[in-house]
Scaffold this motif. Sequence first.
Motif, PDB file in Angstrom:
ATOM      1  N   LEU A   1       0.802  -1.218   0.000  1.00 36.10           N
ATOM      2  CA  LEU A   1       0.000   0.000   0.000  1.00 36.10           C
ATOM      3  C   LEU A   1       0.836   1.269   0.000  1.00 36.10           C
ATOM      4  O   LEU A   1       0.284   2.374   0.040  1.00 36.10           O
ATOM      5  CB  LEU A   1      -0.934   0.022   1.214  1.00 36.10           C
ATOM      6  N   SER A   2       2.166   1.131  -0.027  1.00 37.61           N
ATOM      7  CA  SER A   2       3.063   2.291   0.012  1.00 37.61           C
ATOM      8  C   SER A   2       2.809   3.158   1.233  1.00 37.61           C
ATOM      9  O   SER A   2       2.830   4.397   1.170  1.00 37.61           O
ATOM     10  CB  SER A   2       2.927   3.127  -1.276  1.00 37.61           C
ATOM     11  N   LEU A   3       2.524   2.515   2.362  1.00 34.24           N
ATOM     12  CA  LEU A   3       2.337   3.259   3.609  1.00 34.24           C
ATOM     13  C   LEU A   3       3.690   3.766   4.091  1.00 34.24           C
ATOM     14  O   LEU A   3       4.684   3.023   4.084  1.00 34.24           O
ATOM     15  CB  LEU A   3       1.714   2.367   4.672  1.00 34.24           C
TER      16      LEU A   3
ATOM     17  N   GLY B   1      -6.027  -5.688  -9.089  1.00 37.00           N
ATOM     18  CA  GLY B   1      -6.850  -6.513  -8.230  1.00 37.00           C
ATOM     19  C   GLY B   1      -7.641  -5.747  -7.194  1.00 37.00           C
ATOM     20  O   GLY B   1      -8.533  -6.316  -6.557  1.00 37.00           O
ATOM     21  N   TRP B   2      -7.336  -4.457  -7.021  1.00 34.75           N
ATOM     22  CA  TRP B   2      -8.125  -3.672  -6.077  1.00 34.75           C
ATOM     23  C   TRP B   2      -9.551  -3.553  -6.580  1.00 34.75           C
ATOM     24  O   TRP B   2      -9.799  -3.408  -7.778  1.00 34.75           O
ATOM     25  CB  TRP B   2      -7.532  -2.269  -5.917  1.00 34.75           C
ATOM     26  N   THR B   3     -10.483  -3.577  -5.637  1.00 30.06           N
ATOM     27  CA  THR B   3     -11.887  -3.406  -5.992  1.00 30.06           C
ATOM     28  C   THR B   3     -12.464  -2.228  -5.223  1.00 30.06           C
ATOM     29  O   THR B   3     -11.951  -1.843  -4.161  1.00 30.06           O
ATOM     30  CB  THR B   3     -12.710  -4.663  -5.659  1.00 30.06           C
ATOM     31  N   ALA B   4     -13.521  -1.666  -5.783  1.00 30.25           N
ATOM     32  CA  ALA B   4     -14.189  -0.538  -5.134  1.00 30.25           C
ATOM     33  C   ALA B   4     -15.671  -0.595  -5.436  1.00 30.25           C
ATOM     34  O   ALA B   4     -16.083  -1.028  -6.523  1.00 30.25           O
ATOM     35  CB  ALA B   4     -13.602   0.792  -5.629  1.00 30.25           C
ATOM     36  N   GLN B   5     -16.454  -0.149  -4.472  1.00 33.98           N
ATOM     37  CA  GLN B   5     -17.885   0.019  -4.665  1.00 33.98           C
ATOM     38  C   GLN B   5     -18.141   1.473  -5.065  1.00 33.98           C
ATOM     39  O   GLN B   5     -17.628   2.390  -4.425  1.00 33.98           O
ATOM     40  CB  GLN B   5     -18.653  -0.314  -3.393  1.00 33.98           C
ATOM     41  N   VAL B   6     -18.915   1.658  -6.128  1.00 34.81           N
ATOM     42  CA  VAL B   6     -19.235   2.992  -6.626  1.00 34.81           C
ATOM     43  C   VAL B   6     -20.679   3.294  -6.235  1.00 34.81           C
ATOM     44  O   VAL B   6     -21.578   2.480  -6.469  1.00 34.81           O
ATOM     45  CB  VAL B   6     -19.045   3.085  -8.152  1.00 34.81           C
ATOM     46  N   LEU B   7     -20.893   4.501  -5.677  1.00 31.78           N
ATOM     47  CA  LEU B   7     -22.232   4.851  -5.203  1.00 31.78           C
ATOM     48  C   LEU B   7     -23.135   5.371  -6.317  1.00 31.78           C
ATOM     49  O   LEU B   7     -24.339   5.120  -6.296  1.00 31.78           O
ATOM     50  CB  LEU B   7     -22.124   5.904  -4.083  1.00 31.78           C
ATOM     51  N   ALA B   8     -22.576   6.116  -7.263  1.00 30.74           N
ATOM     52  CA  ALA B   8     -23.420   6.721  -8.296  1.00 30.74           C
ATOM     53  C   ALA B   8     -22.704   6.695  -9.656  1.00 30.74           C
ATOM     54  O   ALA B   8     -21.672   7.366  -9.805  1.00 30.74           O
ATOM     55  CB  ALA B   8     -23.773   8.166  -7.929  1.00 30.74           C
ATOM     56  N   PRO B   9     -23.258   5.923 -10.628  1.00 32.20           N
ATOM     57  CA  PRO B   9     -24.328   4.939 -10.448  1.00 32.20           C
ATOM     58  C   PRO B   9     -23.790   3.717  -9.707  1.00 32.20           C
ATOM     59  O   PRO B   9     -22.608   3.387  -9.818  1.00 32.20           O
ATOM     60  CB  PRO B   9     -24.743   4.594 -11.876  1.00 32.20           C
TER      61      PRO B   9
ATOM     62  N   LEU C   1      -6.051  -2.449 -18.463  1.00 28.95           N
ATOM     63  CA  LEU C   1      -7.337  -1.887 -18.863  1.00 28.95           C
ATOM     64  C   LEU C   1      -7.848  -0.802 -17.924  1.00 28.95           C
ATOM     65  O   LEU C   1      -8.811  -0.113 -18.244  1.00 28.95           O
ATOM     66  CB  LEU C   1      -8.386  -3.002 -18.953  1.00 28.95           C
ATOM     67  N   GLY C   2      -7.205  -0.656 -16.770  1.00 30.22           N
ATOM     68  CA  GLY C   2      -7.692   0.320 -15.808  1.00 30.22           C
ATOM     69  C   GLY C   2      -8.869  -0.236 -15.020  1.00 30.22           C
ATOM     70  O   GLY C   2      -9.020  -1.446 -14.849  1.00 30.22           O
ATOM     71  N   TRP C   3      -9.740   0.641 -14.542  1.00 34.31           N
ATOM     72  CA  TRP C   3     -10.903   0.221 -13.761  1.00 34.31           C
ATOM     73  C   TRP C   3     -11.969  -0.368 -14.674  1.00 34.31           C
ATOM     74  O   TRP C   3     -12.373   0.257 -15.641  1.00 34.31           O
ATOM     75  CB  TRP C   3     -11.475   1.402 -12.986  1.00 34.31           C
ATOM     76  N   GLN C   4     -12.419  -1.580 -14.344  1.00 30.00           N
ATOM     77  CA  GLN C   4     -13.418  -2.279 -15.135  1.00 30.00           C
ATOM     78  C   GLN C   4     -14.629  -2.595 -14.260  1.00 30.00           C
ATOM     79  O   GLN C   4     -14.477  -3.008 -13.107  1.00 30.00           O
ATOM     80  CB  GLN C   4     -12.857  -3.589 -15.712  1.00 30.00           C
ATOM     81  N   THR C   5     -15.805  -2.411 -14.835  1.00 27.97           N
ATOM     82  CA  THR C   5     -17.024  -2.723 -14.091  1.00 27.97           C
ATOM     83  C   THR C   5     -17.144  -4.224 -13.894  1.00 27.97           C
ATOM     84  O   THR C   5     -16.954  -5.009 -14.825  1.00 27.97           O
ATOM     85  CB  THR C   5     -18.260  -2.193 -14.830  1.00 27.97           C
ATOM     86  N   VAL C   6     -17.469  -4.616 -12.682  1.00 30.20           N
ATOM     87  CA  VAL C   6     -17.672  -6.020 -12.343  1.00 30.20           C
ATOM     88  C   VAL C   6     -19.164  -6.233 -12.131  1.00 30.20           C
ATOM     89  O   VAL C   6     -19.805  -5.499 -11.387  1.00 30.20           O
ATOM     90  CB  VAL C   6     -16.907  -6.411 -11.070  1.00 30.20           C
ATOM     91  N   SER C   7     -19.717  -7.232 -12.825  1.00 32.85           N
ATOM     92  CA  SER C   7     -21.142  -7.499 -12.682  1.00 32.85           C
ATOM     93  C   SER C   7     -21.442  -7.961 -11.271  1.00 32.85           C
ATOM     94  O   SER C   7     -20.770  -8.837 -10.724  1.00 32.85           O
ATOM     95  CB  SER C   7     -21.593  -8.552 -13.696  1.00 32.85           C
ATOM     96  N   THR C   8     -22.470  -7.367 -10.673  1.00 33.07           N
ATOM     97  CA  THR C   8     -22.906  -7.795  -9.344  1.00 33.07           C
ATOM     98  C   THR C   8     -23.988  -8.870  -9.430  1.00 33.07           C
ATOM     99  O   THR C   8     -24.507  -9.314  -8.422  1.00 33.07           O
ATOM    100  CB  THR C   8     -23.454  -6.598  -8.546  1.00 33.07           C
TER     101      THR C   8
END
Length: 328
Positions: free
Chosen positions: A8-10, A90-98, A108-115
């Motif tokens: 995490l480069s802390l 491999g990092w994941t994030a939850q996006v609030l909007a949308p 590829l950068g950030w890719q949408t993962v089907s929920t």
Amino acid sequence: MPDTSHALSLPLIQPSQAQKHVTHNEALRILDAVVQLVVIAADQSGPPTAPQSGDRYIVAPSGVGAWLGHDGDIAVYADAAWSFITPLPGWTAQVLAPQSAVLFDAVLGWQTVSTTLENTPELGINATADPTNRLSVSAPATLLNHEGAGHQLKINKATASDTSSLLYQTNFSGRAEMGLAGNDDFAVKVSDDGTTWRTALNVDAPTARVIAPEGLESIRITATHSATTVLTPPSPAGFAMLSSVSSNFPQANASMILCYDVGASPQLIVIWNGGAVTNLGATAPTDTNVPDGLIGIAAQNNGTLLLRNEYPNSLALDYCITWINGWR
């Protein structure tokens, strides 16, 4: 000793470092930003006009303003300034909007993962799926319920020569199969060893006739008044049961049971009838040898049975005929 942690480069506290709390607090800020990562949006290229402390965003391509040069980074607003964290693969994030979930890919950068489970290549429910059985369920029962009305289970095939069926097994060895197996006739097949199969029931697609190849066949026929109907038995000898299914039959319900031989030595015995049948043996029925008001029936050396309707009032009679002890 390195200055930062590997993943995490802390920032790490160094030996004999003054003001260690500054480094420690900076590490906590990074952890606070990336652990349970939830961002407000991932489709903005520039910062919002009135950010709140603790707001997090994923910088969309072509970042501008304070986000210039930070495409794909996680932008964190704290102490009235933006700071940026570069994600790792491999990092994941939850996006609030949308509302969505995203996964970071180094290329590829950030890719949408089907929920949802859409386009899931394999799914095993209390079981292991494989490339052939891509859905595998191990359970005492499986319920497919309606959603307020009816419910259909659809099994589709590409061409008529393919198979779409339900296969019933014992210890993974086939014992019964029902469906469209190699053609578009509906069939029910059984096997006692998983190797030799016998067709118990076949429904002919063009005519909807039901055929039991091992000895039972029922069809519907119409005997036109003052005309001869040709019946082709499934085998040269056997029994046939005819029952009237016609609403205009003068005596209401009527039936007959025949024992027949057709072919080289045609013979016919009417075992039972309601008194409405003339047995002509091997003589073809005509309007002269079948009395008015009766049905004439005969066996022929060409392998057929002939039935002539001479009922009064020009009535056509519908019959259901069931062949016994015969197979095609």
